[in-house]
Design an enzyme around this catalytic site. Sequence first.
Site, PDB file in Angstrom:
ATOM      1  N   HIS A 270      19.288  17.672  99.717  1.00 30.87           N
ATOM      2  CA  HIS A 270      19.946  16.913  98.639  1.00 30.87           C
ATOM      3  C   HIS A 270      20.242  17.853  97.481  1.00 30.87           C
ATOM      4  CE1 HIS A 270      20.747  13.806  95.673  1.00 30.87           C
ATOM      5  NE2 HIS A 270      20.973  13.026  96.716  1.00 30.87           N
ATOM      6  N   ASP A 328      20.303   9.016 103.862  1.00 33.21           N
ATOM      7  CA  ASP A 328      21.122   8.808 105.075  1.00 33.21           C
ATOM      8  C   ASP A 328      20.351   8.999 106.364  1.00 33.21           C
ATOM      9  OD1 ASP A 328      23.453  10.430 103.062  1.00 33.21           O
ATOM     10  OD2 ASP A 328      23.624   8.348 103.718  1.00 33.21           O
TER      11      ASP A 328
HETATM   12  C1  SDX Z   1      24.256  11.900  99.665  1.00 29.47           C
HETATM   13  O1  SDX Z   1      24.559  13.661  95.009  1.00 29.47           O
HETATM   14  C2  SDX Z   1      24.069  12.517  95.451  1.00 29.47           C
HETATM   15  O2  SDX Z   1      23.338  11.849  94.747  1.00 29.47           O
HETATM   16  C3  SDX Z   1      24.469  12.113  96.864  1.00 29.47           C
HETATM   17  C4  SDX Z   1      23.780  10.883  97.428  1.00 29.47           C
HETATM   18  C5  SDX Z   1      24.176   9.632  96.670  1.00 29.47           C
HETATM   19  O3  SDX Z   1      23.402   8.651  96.728  1.00 29.47           O
HETATM   20  O4  SDX Z   1      25.313   9.597  96.112  1.00 29.47           O
HETATM   21  O5  SDX Z   1      22.378  11.048  97.376  1.00 29.47           O
HETATM   22  C6  SDX Z   1      24.176  10.640  98.882  1.00 29.47           C
HETATM   23  O6  SDX Z   1      25.301  12.467  99.719  1.00 29.47           O
HETATM   24  C7  SDX Z   1      22.999  12.463 100.292  1.00 29.47           C
HETATM   25  C8  SDX Z   1      23.234  13.850 100.988  1.00 29.47           C
HETATM   26  C9  SDX Z   1      23.875  13.583 102.339  1.00 29.47           C
HETATM   27  N1  SDX Z   1      24.309  14.840 102.981  1.00 29.47           N
HETATM   28  C10 SDX Z   1      23.683  15.332 104.070  1.00 29.47           C
HETATM   29  O7  SDX Z   1      22.649  14.853 104.550  1.00 29.47           O
HETATM   30  C11 SDX Z   1      24.379  16.528 104.706  1.00 29.47           C
HETATM   31  C12 SDX Z   1      23.345  17.605 105.061  1.00 29.47           C
HETATM   32  N2  SDX Z   1      22.824  18.155 103.819  1.00 29.47           N
HETATM   33  C13 SDX Z   1      23.431  19.405 103.341  1.00 29.47           C
HETATM   34  O8  SDX Z   1      24.791  19.516 103.538  1.00 29.47           O
HETATM   35  C14 SDX Z   1      22.929  19.751 101.951  1.00 29.47           C
HETATM   36  O9  SDX Z   1      21.585  19.588 101.932  1.00 29.47           O
HETATM   37  C15 SDX Z   1      23.496  19.001 100.770  1.00 29.47           C
HETATM   38  C16 SDX Z   1      24.969  19.061 100.715  1.00 29.47           C
HETATM   39  C17 SDX Z   1      23.062  17.572 100.806  1.00 29.47           C
HETATM   40  C18 SDX Z   1      22.894  19.643  99.532  1.00 29.47           C
HETATM   41  O10 SDX Z   1      23.427  20.872  99.439  1.00 29.47           O
HETATM   42  P1  SDX Z   1      22.873  21.913  98.314  1.00 29.47           P
HETATM   43  O11 SDX Z   1      21.924  21.318  97.363  1.00 29.47           O
HETATM   44  O12 SDX Z   1      24.092  22.591  97.781  1.00 29.47           O
HETATM   45  O13 SDX Z   1      22.011  22.831  99.119  1.00 29.47           O
HETATM   46  P2  SDX Z   1      22.558  24.108  99.712  1.00 29.47           P
HETATM   47  O14 SDX Z   1      23.689  23.735 100.620  1.00 29.47           O
HETATM   48  O15 SDX Z   1      22.765  25.098  98.629  1.00 29.47           O
HETATM   49  O16 SDX Z   1      21.331  24.535 100.603  1.00 29.47           O
HETATM   50  C19 SDX Z   1      20.326  25.331 100.086  1.00 29.47           C
HETATM   51  C20 SDX Z   1      19.789  26.009 101.314  1.00 29.47           C
HETATM   52  C21 SDX Z   1      20.874  26.783 102.073  1.00 29.47           C
HETATM   53  O17 SDX Z   1      20.230  27.822 102.747  1.00 29.47           O
HETATM   54  P3  SDX Z   1      20.234  29.323 102.097  1.00 29.47           P
HETATM   55  O18 SDX Z   1      21.663  29.606 101.658  1.00 29.47           O
HETATM   56  O19 SDX Z   1      19.276  29.229 100.936  1.00 29.47           O
HETATM   57  O20 SDX Z   1      19.764  30.216 103.201  1.00 29.47           O
HETATM   58  O21 SDX Z   1      19.308  25.011 102.230  1.00 29.47           O
HETATM   59  C22 SDX Z   1      20.085  25.067 103.413  1.00 29.47           C
HETATM   60  C23 SDX Z   1      21.364  25.800 103.083  1.00 29.47           C
HETATM   61  O22 SDX Z   1      21.869  26.453 104.233  1.00 29.47           O
HETATM   62  N3  SDX Z   1      20.340  23.683 103.799  1.00 29.47           N
HETATM   63  C24 SDX Z   1      20.231  23.206 105.043  1.00 29.47           C
HETATM   64  C25 SDX Z   1      20.493  21.830 104.928  1.00 29.47           C
HETATM   65  N4  SDX Z   1      20.753  21.525 103.656  1.00 29.47           N
HETATM   66  C26 SDX Z   1      20.676  22.672 102.963  1.00 29.47           C
HETATM   67  N5  SDX Z   1      19.950  23.798 106.222  1.00 29.47           N
HETATM   68  C27 SDX Z   1      19.946  22.980 107.288  1.00 29.47           C
HETATM   69  N6  SDX Z   1      20.168  21.665 107.278  1.00 29.47           N
HETATM   70  C28 SDX Z   1      20.441  21.051 106.112  1.00 29.47           C
HETATM   71  N7  SDX Z   1      20.641  19.753 106.078  1.00 29.47           N
END
Ligand code: SDX
Length: 393
Positions: A270, A328
């Site tokens: 998140h 989710d």
């Molecule tokens: C919602 O904003 C809100 O409030 C949204 C929401 C709402 O109610 O409106 O809460 C609803 O959108 C919930 C989120 C739903 N999305 C997902 O479940 C999709 C999977 N999650 C990722 O895409 C990600 O975690 C995000 C988009 C949710 C958050 O992205 P961030 O905070 O920008 O985190 P990041 O992408 O910078 O990740 C940080 C690290 C990275 O690794 P490094 O670069 O440090 O090596 O964590 C890793 C990412 O690769 N990472 C994941 C991951 N999520 C982040 N690795 C594997 N699986 C994942 N799900």
Amino acid sequence: KNGYFTYDPGFVSTASCSSRITFIDGAKGVLLYRGYPIDQLANKANYLQVCYLLLKGELPNKTQYKEFEYKVIHHTLIHEQITSLFNAFRRDSHPMAIMCGIAGALSAFYHDNLDIYDPEHRERTAIRLIAKIPTLAAMAYKYSIGHPFVYPRNDLSYAGNFLYMMFSTPCEPYKVNPVIERALDKIFILHADHEQNASTSSVRLAGSSGANPYACIAAGIASLWGPAHGGANEACLRMLEQIGTVDRIPEFIARAKDRNDPFRLSGFGHRVYKTYDPRAVVMRQTCHEVLNELKIKDHPILDVATELEKIALSDEYFIERHLYPNVDFYSGIILNAIGIPTSMFTVIFALARTIGWISHWNEMQEMPESRIGRPRQIYIGKPLRNVKVLGNR
Ligand code: SDX
């Protein structure tokens, strides 16, 4: 300083706006709607009470609730001309594509003398959207399966009416199961608002120019559709189905950790929560309640989800990055058990989030200091240069 939380100057400089509606403490996993904890609202209130709270700032008393509920119920019908718009879509359109189009089309219907600076006009807009989005959502589903539209009924609850419009047919009326009705109402509450997420920020940015509020809601629906945002519930169930069995989990965990692989664990991580999403806790409990009620004993997808959560939460890659299940992760399992098709999961999210979007839009119009949004950028393009004579002119 808001009496609950002291923001450090660094945070204040990055904040896009101020709001009284929702408070999130991502480090502690706290989510408050107008000061009330999300788990208390999910377990003690109903969605329409929460709509009133988000829009007006206080929970309604009995009289206020009756009046609000009456207004919503008596706005659930859709103008028959909007009904004919559905024929413009291909039957196999994604329901979120239809919702984007139809929500935008509402702005072609509700524009005459719509004064966004008049509180009564804003309230009528909010009531219309809360009331009509479920009817339009059920119509999008019926259209996609070639079934006739089912009109709303005024004797059913908000969640019950939606289930009825989704699953009733002229040949066989749908009987609302109270446990399912309550579970869906809870899911609506858990998704109602979430501070300045991407889709709410889209609605606010569009609304900051004074645009038609129905068109602003269409902007929110468009943003929510993405798999990194509201589309994650659909992507998560498809991921769990793709994993299929517990023994395949390590293969997908390895892919999620591989930076050369774009695969992410849907339903995990998140932008703000760096601990358990408090909504996921309620959602997991509701999931077990629904499966028990439906006497679903062995549910392979739930087994995969439970095991995936356990493995991921003991893996240092996820621990180091504070990646926990989000709202989710379990919602799709409940919706699937209720019989709602995967393609409709994000539509359910949009239905529930409409009150959050329109409450933020309303709050922005109420704030005299509100100005048009204008995010700035870091320019990383070419330095200043001159056009040389172009031989081909
Ligand atoms: C919602 O904003 C809100 O409030 C949204 C929401 C709402 O109610 O409106 O809460 C609803 O959108 C919930 C989120 C739903 N999305 C997902 O479940 C999709 C999977 N999650 C990722 O895409 C990600 O975690 C995000 C988009 C949710 C958050 O992205 P961030 O905070 O920008 O985190 P990041 O992408 O910078 O990740 C940080 C690290 C990275 O690794 P490094 O670069 O440090 O090596 O964590 C890793 C990412 O690769 N990472 C994941 C991951 N999520 C982040 N690795 C594997 N699986 C994942 N799900």
